[in-house]
Write a protein that holds these residues in place. Structure first.
Motif, PDB file in Angstrom:
ATOM      1  N   PHE A  53       0.729  -1.032  -0.076  1.00  0.00           N
ATOM      2  CA  PHE A  53       0.022  -0.632   0.046  1.00  0.00           C
ATOM      3  C   PHE A  53       1.023   1.550   0.362  1.00  0.00           C
ATOM      4  O   PHE A  53       0.395   1.779  -0.273  1.00  0.00           O
ATOM      5  N   TYR A  55       3.529   1.402  -1.434  1.00  0.00           N
ATOM      6  CA  TYR A  55       4.219   1.323  -3.085  1.00  0.00           C
ATOM      7  C   TYR A  55       3.095   2.237  -3.739  1.00  0.00           C
ATOM      8  O   TYR A  55       3.663   2.792  -4.640  1.00  0.00           O
ATOM      9  N   LEU A  56       1.813   1.684  -4.042  1.00  0.00           N
ATOM     10  CA  LEU A  56       0.452   1.977  -4.473  1.00  0.00           C
ATOM     11  C   LEU A  56       0.283   3.800  -4.470  1.00  0.00           C
ATOM     12  O   LEU A  56       0.209   3.990  -5.370  1.00  0.00           O
ATOM     13  N   HIS A  57       0.985   3.804  -3.167  1.00  0.00           N
ATOM     14  CA  HIS A  57      -0.026   4.982  -2.313  1.00  0.00           C
ATOM     15  C   HIS A  57       1.180   6.360  -3.512  1.00  0.00           C
ATOM     16  O   HIS A  57       1.085   7.232  -3.419  1.00  0.00           O
ATOM     17  N   MET A 226      -1.748   2.955 -11.845  1.00  0.00           N
ATOM     18  CA  MET A 226      -1.379   3.236 -10.231  1.00  0.00           C
ATOM     19  C   MET A 226      -2.588   3.750  -9.451  1.00  0.00           C
ATOM     20  O   MET A 226      -3.033   4.128  -8.500  1.00  0.00           O
ATOM     21  N   TYR A 229      -6.097   2.503  -9.960  1.00  0.00           N
ATOM     22  CA  TYR A 229      -6.967   1.940  -9.032  1.00  0.00           C
ATOM     23  C   TYR A 229      -6.730   2.743  -7.334  1.00  0.00           C
ATOM     24  O   TYR A 229      -7.308   2.042  -6.778  1.00  0.00           O
ATOM     25  N   THR A 230      -5.529   3.499  -7.058  1.00  0.00           N
ATOM     26  CA  THR A 230      -5.546   3.345  -5.667  1.00  0.00           C
ATOM     27  C   THR A 230      -6.769   4.713  -5.067  1.00  0.00           C
ATOM     28  O   THR A 230      -7.288   4.949  -4.511  1.00  0.00           O
TER      29      THR A 230
END
Ligand code: ST9
Ligand code: ZN
Ligand code: ZN
Length: 341
Positions: A53, A55-57, A226, A229-230
């Motif tokens: 999470f 990395y995702l953000h 990215m 999705y986030t």
């Protein structure tokens, strides 16, 4: 005590009172028969999820920057389209159709919603609906997966970063999921989820801009995948966090879920959360049917005209009025009088 956050969100019944080696319930012990002992619970962080999470953000923030700095306009439109489609897969699909059965869907609509839902990657429909049924049945207790009494961060994303409270697993055994087990669309998605989800949430969204309009791989990955999705995840999570804290409570002032227009706009109509917790079977998930910040209701109504959505359940004005008079916080008529309907 409504309106006083210190009372609403005290953590005394949620935080570990006795430190134990693990979350295991001892043999022969259940939540019920050990109620004279403090329930043994220790928060156990899942570091793999924390890393993913984080990395995702970070990637999403970079994607938001690229969206304005260098991405093609078509890529941004594609990202918005994916947000709306995957959002509907959650709202019209996992939430209003499968978790609440607030309407029925014919096979073609269920297939579309399953595909949209897979783009969203919020776990498969069965797991999403099981957690959500727990959220309504045991709202804001330890058996609610995103118990808002544990604070904004926990109900927003923290609950996905640690092992579930043992009461969820214990009481969750009593949740009837047989209707979803009988739906071949749900079973198909669950069976092939680890194949379908990467293709629909990550692979196709990244490849389309590159091959269709010559976008760079980098812009495509960070913007269309990215960031999109986030962003969609956070819009969903705000229903659990912000809409359990801030807003009016025209239908029931004794519960935390609130009417939050900001969340309703971002979450395609799912921010009318005081109404939804009081009348969860209403397919509109809100009192007003005039699409006031409620794209999902428009979507279901459209498919009802096509004939693919049917048996739409709703609540009579009379029933709503009685409830407003009995438990409302008095804000109902100041927002919209009965005559506006
Ligand atoms: C995500 C979901 O983001 C977001 C959901 C939000 C919901 C919002 C609702 C608001 C209203 C609707 C608004 C929509 C708005 C949309 C707007 C769109 C624009 N009942 O989970 P496990 C049992 S997902 C019964 O592994 P751990 C069961 O036996 C994001 N039983 O627990 C289960 O085994 P099995 C992407 C239950 O080990 C066993 O326990 N996904 C229940 O504690 C183990 O379950 C991720 O990041 C239950 N409810 O792990 C994945 N729950 O399943 C994140 C459990 O075999 N998840 N059991 O039957 C994980 O990694 C893990 O689940 C964990 C907990 C670490 C969080
Ligand atoms: Zn809720
Ligand atoms: Zn619900």
């Amino acid at each position: 005590p409504v309106g006083a956050p210190s009372v609403l969100f005290n953590e005394d019944d949620s935080e570990p009172s006795v430190v134990d080696e693990g979350n295991q319930i001892a043999e022969g012990e259940t939540v019920e028969n050990n109620k004279y002992k403090p329930y043994r619970y220790q928060r156990q962080i899942v570091w793999r999820n924390v890393a993913l999470f984080v990395y995702l953000h970070i990637a999403a923030l970079y994607g938001a920057y690229l969206m304005f700095a260098s991405a093609k306009i078509a890529t941004s439109i594609w990202a918005i389209l994916l947000y709306q489609m995957s959002g509907l897969g959650i709202t019209a699909g996992a939430h209003r159709l499968w978790a609440h059965r607030s309407y029925k869907g014919k096979l073609p609509l269920r297939i579309i919603l399953m595909i949209f839902n897979t783009i969203a990657f919020e776990n498969h429909i069965y797991e999403w609906a099981r957690d959500h049924r727990m959220h309504h049945k045991y709202s804001e207790t330890n058996a609610d997966p995103h118990n808002a009494k544990r604070g904004f961060f926990f109900s927003h994303v923290g609950w996905l970063l640690c092992r579930k409270h043992p009461e969820i697993k214990e009481k969750g055994r009593g949740i009837d999921m047989s209707d979803l087990e009988r739906d071949p669309v749900v079973v198909f998605q669950m069976t092939y989820y680890l194949l379908l989800m990467p293709v629909l949430c990550f692979l196709i969204p990244t490849c389309v801009p590159v091959f269709m309009w010559g976008e760079t791989w980098s812009n495509s990955w960070f913007v269309a995948t990215m960031f999109r999705y986030t962003f969609t995840l956070n819009m969903t999570w705000l229903v659990n966090s912000a809409a359990h804290m801030w807003g009016d409570r025209p239908y029931d002032k004794f519960i935390n879920p609130s009417e939050n227009i900001g969340v309703a706009l971002g979450a395609l109509g799912e921010g009318w959360h005081n109404y939804h917790h009081v009348f969860p079977w209403d397919y509109k998930a809100a009192e007003l049917g005039n699409y006031r910040a409620n794209l999902t209701t428009g979507f279901i109504d459209f498919f009802s005209k096509v004939g693919w959505a049917y048996d739409l359940k709703t609540v009579s004005t009379d029933m709503i009025r009685k409830r407003v008079d009995r438990t409302g916080d008095g804000t109902h008529s100041s927002i919209w009088g009965w005559e506006d309907k």
